[in-house]
Design a protein around this motif. Structure first.
Motif, PDB file in Angstrom:
ATOM      1  N   UNK A 102     -39.772 -48.132  15.225  1.00  0.00           N
ATOM      2  CA  UNK A 102     -38.182 -48.125  15.650  1.00  0.00           C
ATOM      3  C   UNK A 102     -37.439 -47.407  14.762  1.00  0.00           C
ATOM      4  N   UNK A 103     -36.853 -46.094  15.300  1.00  0.00           N
ATOM      5  CA  UNK A 103     -36.830 -44.615  15.679  1.00  0.00           C
ATOM      6  C   UNK A 103     -35.939 -45.155  16.060  1.00  0.00           C
ATOM      7  N   UNK A 104     -34.329 -45.577  16.013  1.00  0.00           N
ATOM      8  CA  UNK A 104     -33.379 -45.524  15.865  1.00  0.00           C
ATOM      9  C   UNK A 104     -32.681 -46.647  14.972  1.00  0.00           C
ATOM     10  N   UNK A 105     -31.018 -46.285  15.189  1.00  0.00           N
ATOM     11  CA  UNK A 105     -30.702 -46.668  13.814  1.00  0.00           C
ATOM     12  C   UNK A 105     -31.125 -48.430  14.154  1.00  0.00           C
ATOM     13  N   UNK A 106     -31.120 -49.140  12.581  1.00  0.00           N
ATOM     14  CA  UNK A 106     -30.588 -50.656  12.986  1.00  0.00           C
ATOM     15  C   UNK A 106     -29.620 -51.315  12.040  1.00  0.00           C
ATOM     16  N   UNK A 107     -29.671 -52.169  13.002  1.00  0.00           N
ATOM     17  CA  UNK A 107     -28.118 -53.099  12.596  1.00  0.00           C
ATOM     18  C   UNK A 107     -28.767 -54.454  11.660  1.00  0.00           C
ATOM     19  N   UNK A 122     -38.945 -45.809  11.133  1.00  0.00           N
ATOM     20  CA  UNK A 122     -38.388 -44.842  10.673  1.00  0.00           C
ATOM     21  C   UNK A 122     -37.157 -44.582   9.567  1.00  0.00           C
ATOM     22  N   UNK A 123     -35.994 -45.952   9.911  1.00  0.00           N
ATOM     23  CA  UNK A 123     -34.666 -45.143  10.154  1.00  0.00           C
ATOM     24  C   UNK A 123     -33.935 -46.360   9.138  1.00  0.00           C
ATOM     25  N   UNK A 124     -35.095 -46.991   7.616  1.00  0.00           N
ATOM     26  CA  UNK A 124     -34.475 -46.934   7.125  1.00  0.00           C
ATOM     27  C   UNK A 124     -33.596 -46.491   5.858  1.00  0.00           C
ATOM     28  N   UNK A 125     -32.037 -46.355   5.792  1.00  0.00           N
ATOM     29  CA  UNK A 125     -31.001 -45.843   5.166  1.00  0.00           C
ATOM     30  C   UNK A 125     -30.521 -46.142   3.829  1.00  0.00           C
ATOM     31  N   UNK A 126     -30.718 -47.461   3.666  1.00  0.00           N
ATOM     32  CA  UNK A 126     -29.804 -48.025   2.713  1.00  0.00           C
ATOM     33  C   UNK A 126     -30.649 -49.459   2.097  1.00  0.00           C
ATOM     34  N   UNK A 127     -29.479 -49.570   0.832  1.00  0.00           N
ATOM     35  CA  UNK A 127     -30.625 -50.777   0.044  1.00  0.00           C
ATOM     36  C   UNK A 127     -30.881 -52.076   0.099  1.00  0.00           C
ATOM     37  N   UNK A 128     -29.396 -52.102   1.169  1.00  0.00           N
ATOM     38  CA  UNK A 128     -28.689 -53.157   1.881  1.00  0.00           C
ATOM     39  C   UNK A 128     -29.989 -53.632   2.816  1.00  0.00           C
TER      40      UNK A 128
END
Length: 261
Positions: A102-107, A122-128
């Motif tokens: 997955x290379x797009x933003x994930x909700x 590839x798009x992990x961007x927050x601790x939550x």
């Protein structure tokens, strides 16, 4: 792989669209030749750089054509497309012949869908988001390979953690059960906006973040060697700065179709 700064490689100008009669296999050969040439110019082994074929908006038939030409790593930007194409590639994934990232933003409300179909994120961007994925992985008794996405250009239109917060997030992710930290990803600035040196500076910053995390010796960070950076128009610049994964779609499939109004 070496973590010191690679030798410069000449950046190729954006490639011309492939002739209308060329096949996906022929376009793949051109991209692979570009990767090999860029790696050679940087004094690197071409085998250090993996090609991720970005399949956004492409039908399953085109994806299967790419797989028949030897592609073993694909990436999807949208969860709905990831899920829709999953049945066509499920056999190869189950056999271990194909990785799907997955290379797009994930909700967070779509985590279950991604975990059911993707082998990596590839798009992990927050601790939550990291904690939510970790909880699902623990529940499902599985491990997911993840890359921390970093916004090296500072553009508001791009997702990713800030460079200043990237190492802290990576260290926290590495300590979570069910997640395997494999490295870092970025979407670089456009060459047209920042020039080649500006784009390279962003890629070099991601490499420095990776190297710092590896040198820290923090638990769970030893495998964080990947640098997913560079696309059709700037893959040479990314390879010169140490990319281990380049994400290419347009040069293989041609321009994306214009969505209907």
């Amino acid at each position: 792989m070496p973590t010191d700064s690679p030798s410069p490689a000449p950046a190729g100008s954006p490639v011309s669209p492939a002739p209308s009669g060329s096949t996906i296999a022929e376009r793949l050969a051109v991209v692979r030749a570009r990767i090999a040439a860029a790696a050679g110019a940087a004094g690197r082994d071409p085998g250090e750089v993996r090609l991720l074929v970005a399949t956004k908006t492409q039908p399953a038939e085109a994806v299967l054509e790419a797989l028949a030409a030897g592609v073993d790593l694909i990436g999807e930007n949208r969860v709905q497309e990831l899920v829709a194409k999953a049945p066509a590639v499920a056999g190869r994934v189950a056999d271990g012949a194909l990785e799907v990232h997955m290379i797009g933003h994930l909700q967070r409300n779509k985590i279950n869908q991604v975990l059911a179909t993707a082998t990596g994120l590839e798009t992990l961007d927050s601790p939550e988001l990291a904690r939510a994925i970790s909880d699902r992985c623990v529940r499902d008794e599985r491990t997911l390979d993840v890359l921390v996405q970093v916004n090296v250009s500072g553009e508001e239109s791009k997702s990713g953690v800030t460079p200043e917060d990237a190492a802290g997030l990576a260290t926290a992710v590495a300590a979570l059960p069910g997640l395997r930290l494999r490295g870092f990803m970025t979407i670089g600035a456009r060459v047209e906006d920042s020039g080649e040196q500006g784009v390279r500076a962003g890629f070099a910053r991601l490499r420095a973040i990776r190297d710092g995390v590896l040198a820290s010796g923090a638990p769970g960070t030893a495998a964080a060697t990947e640098l997913s950076m560079g696309m059709t128009n700037d893959l040479e610049l990314a390879i010169a700065e140490g990319a281990t994964i380049v994400r290419v779609g347009t040069a293989i499939f041609g321009p994306r179709p214009t969505p209907p109004r």
